[in-house]
Design an enzyme around this catalytic site. Structure first.
Site, PDB file in Angstrom:
ATOM      1  N   ARG A  53       0.837  -1.208   0.000  1.00  0.00           N
ATOM      2  CA  ARG A  53       0.000   0.000   0.000  1.00  0.00           C
ATOM      3  C   ARG A  53       0.869   1.253   0.000  1.00  0.00           C
ATOM      4  NH1 ARG A  53      -4.467   0.160  -1.656  1.00  0.00           N
ATOM      5  NH2 ARG A  53      -5.104  -1.611  -0.375  1.00  0.00           N
ATOM      6  N   ARG A  59       2.491  -6.049 -10.048  1.00  0.00           N
ATOM      7  CA  ARG A  59       2.910  -5.428  -8.786  1.00  0.00           C
ATOM      8  C   ARG A  59       3.206  -6.476  -7.716  1.00  0.00           C
ATOM      9  NH1 ARG A  59      -2.512  -2.760  -5.985  1.00  0.00           N
ATOM     10  NH2 ARG A  59      -3.947  -4.454  -6.400  1.00  0.00           N
ATOM     11  N   HIS A  69       0.085   4.006 -10.510  1.00  0.00           N
ATOM     12  CA  HIS A  69      -0.887   4.295  -9.449  1.00  0.00           C
ATOM     13  C   HIS A  69      -0.205   5.083  -8.315  1.00  0.00           C
ATOM     14  CE1 HIS A  69      -3.965   3.491  -6.433  1.00  0.00           C
ATOM     15  NE2 HIS A  69      -4.623   2.648  -7.214  1.00  0.00           N
ATOM     16  N   ASP A 126     -13.107   8.524  -6.302  1.00  0.00           N
ATOM     17  CA  ASP A 126     -12.546   7.444  -7.110  1.00  0.00           C
ATOM     18  C   ASP A 126     -13.037   7.677  -8.540  1.00  0.00           C
ATOM     19  OD1 ASP A 126     -11.452   5.142  -8.055  1.00  0.00           O
ATOM     20  OD2 ASP A 126     -12.390   3.796  -6.598  1.00  0.00           O
ATOM     21  N   GLU A 154      -3.140   9.261 -10.946  1.00  0.00           N
ATOM     22  CA  GLU A 154      -2.552   8.159 -11.703  1.00  0.00           C
ATOM     23  C   GLU A 154      -2.562   8.429 -13.204  1.00  0.00           C
ATOM     24  OE1 GLU A 154      -4.716   4.662 -10.387  1.00  0.00           O
ATOM     25  OE2 GLU A 154      -5.227   5.709  -8.534  1.00  0.00           O
TER      26      GLU A 154
HETATM   27  O1  TA6 Z   1      -7.088   3.698  -8.557  1.00  0.00           O
HETATM   28  C1  TA6 Z   1      -8.182   3.700  -7.740  1.00  0.00           C
HETATM   29  C2  TA6 Z   1      -8.493   2.284  -7.311  1.00  0.00           C
HETATM   30  O2  TA6 Z   1      -8.791   1.483  -8.424  1.00  0.00           O
HETATM   31  C3  TA6 Z   1      -9.640   2.326  -6.288  1.00  0.00           C
HETATM   32  O3  TA6 Z   1     -10.858   1.861  -6.800  1.00  0.00           O
HETATM   33  C4  TA6 Z   1      -9.109   1.604  -5.075  1.00  0.00           C
HETATM   34  O4  TA6 Z   1      -9.634   0.375  -4.884  1.00  0.00           O
HETATM   35  C5  TA6 Z   1      -7.606   1.652  -5.288  1.00  0.00           C
HETATM   36  O5  TA6 Z   1      -7.375   1.701  -6.661  1.00  0.00           O
HETATM   37  C6  TA6 Z   1      -6.719   0.671  -4.574  1.00  0.00           C
HETATM   38  O6  TA6 Z   1      -6.746  -0.582  -5.120  1.00  0.00           O
HETATM   39  P1  TA6 Z   1      -5.949  -1.775  -4.443  1.00  0.00           P
HETATM   40  O7  TA6 Z   1      -6.206  -2.972  -5.294  1.00  0.00           O
HETATM   41  O8  TA6 Z   1      -4.487  -1.382  -4.442  1.00  0.00           O
HETATM   42  O9  TA6 Z   1      -6.482  -1.901  -3.042  1.00  0.00           O
END
Ligand code: TA6
Length: 306
Positions: free
Chosen positions: A77, A103, A176, A220, A277
């Site tokens: 994260r 990733r 991201h 989002d 992003e």
């Molecule tokens: O980029 C936004 C997003 O797609 C959100 O919908 C949110 O879930 C975030 O990414 C994080 O995703 P992850 O799979 O890393 O928990």
């Protein structure tokens, strides 16, 4: 996969103004630490995920969760996760991992280079044919992915996808990036004014952005037809974002309640982070012919506020 000792003997350097060293990071996952006159950076070999970029004399630009979990195969994260070869949920296979799988895997280091006292470059590669079969099942089309990171006063990154199969390939993707911000309450994103966007918090309803983006609840969104530079102003500094090979941008902040449900995101963390992003999503899918490639690029730099 080479161990840290081999990586160091092949790719490291340690000069007064420019050093690049591999070490074993948290969870036993190798990381590379880069330092030059202008900046320092930390990149995990899992996901080639940039975990830190700190221009000299500045505060950290990249946010990394205090509660991030470091386990091989699990996403971390924060930082700059690479979402590839699909963004978000897979369009037809709900059991496939969110944001693709690169990733979650270790990338190969291809080269490191001292561009000068102010700039250091490292290139990573992934050949999908060489991945564990469980990942090849998710993506059977032969592909080479290269990721070049240049660390200096600017952080320049380029994600290249080469289709090595004999069929056309369709991907969606995103860099991201989690930005470290002073406080979400006084943060604005510029460059998206008047753009249409899909609001994921309302079933992808189509909306139009009025003025700069502010965050006062969960946000989002996928912004469409973005073919210009963006900036984030948190009241203390401005982060300039220059993107190429992309026509869509995602802005995400989970806000309080969603953050509470995420075990790897500390409760108040949402106030200190904002994801902006550089992407190819929604109507901006990328189609790549056999033996062709596509590059997604972004660079970041800071502007002090006067
Ligand atoms: O980029 C936004 C997003 O797609 C959100 O919908 C949110 O879930 C975030 O990414 C994080 O995703 P992850 O799979 O890393 O928990």
């Amino acid at each position: 996969m080479m161990d840290v000792e081999e990586l160091n003997s092949k790719f490291s350097f340690s000069e007064r103004e420019n050093s690049l060293q591999f070490e074993v990071g948290k969870g036993g996952i190798p990381i590379v630490k880069i330092h030059n006159f202008q900046a320092s950076a930390v990149i995990s070999l899992q996901g080639a995920q940039i975990l830190s970029w700190k221009p000299t004399g500045e505060d950290e630009v990249i946010w990394l969760s205090r509660d991030a979990v470091y386990t091989l195969g699990k996403p971390v994260r924060g930082g700059i996760p690479i979402c590839w070869p699909w963004f978000g949920a897979h369009e037809s296979e709900p059991s496939f991992p969110s944001h693709g799988f690169v990733r979650n895997v270790l990338w190969e280091v291809v080269s490191t280079e001292v561009i000068g006292p102010d700039e250091t470059e490292i290139t990573f590669r992934l050949r999908t044919d060489e991945l564990d079969v469980k990942y090849q099942k998710l993506w059977p089309q032969s592909t080479v992915v290269e990721y070049r990171v240049s660390v200096g006063k600017e952080l320049k990154i380029r994600l290249s996808t080469f289709n090595r199969s004999d069929r056309e390939m369709t991907i969606t993707q995103a860099l991201h990036t989690y930005f470290n911000i002073d406080d979400i309450g006084h943060t604005r994103v510029y460059g998206l004014e008047e753009k249409s966007y899909l609001d994921k918090t309302e079933g992808n309803a189509s909306k139009r952005q009025e003025g700069p983006v502010t965050v006062e609840h969960e946000v989002d969104r996928i912004y469409l037809d973005v073919n210009n530079d963006l900036s984030i102003d948190d009241g203390v500094r401005k982060i300039m974002i220059k993107q190429e090979g992309s026509r869509s941008s995602v802005v995400w902040n989970p806000w309080k309640d969603v953050a509470k449900q995420m075990p790897d995101l500390e409760d108040e963390g949402y106030r200190k982070m904002l994801c902006v992003e550089t992407a190819n999503v929604a109507d901006d899918v990328v189609k790549i012919e056999p033996n062709e490639g596509h590059c997604l690029q972004v660079s970041y730099n800071l502007k002090k506020k006067s």
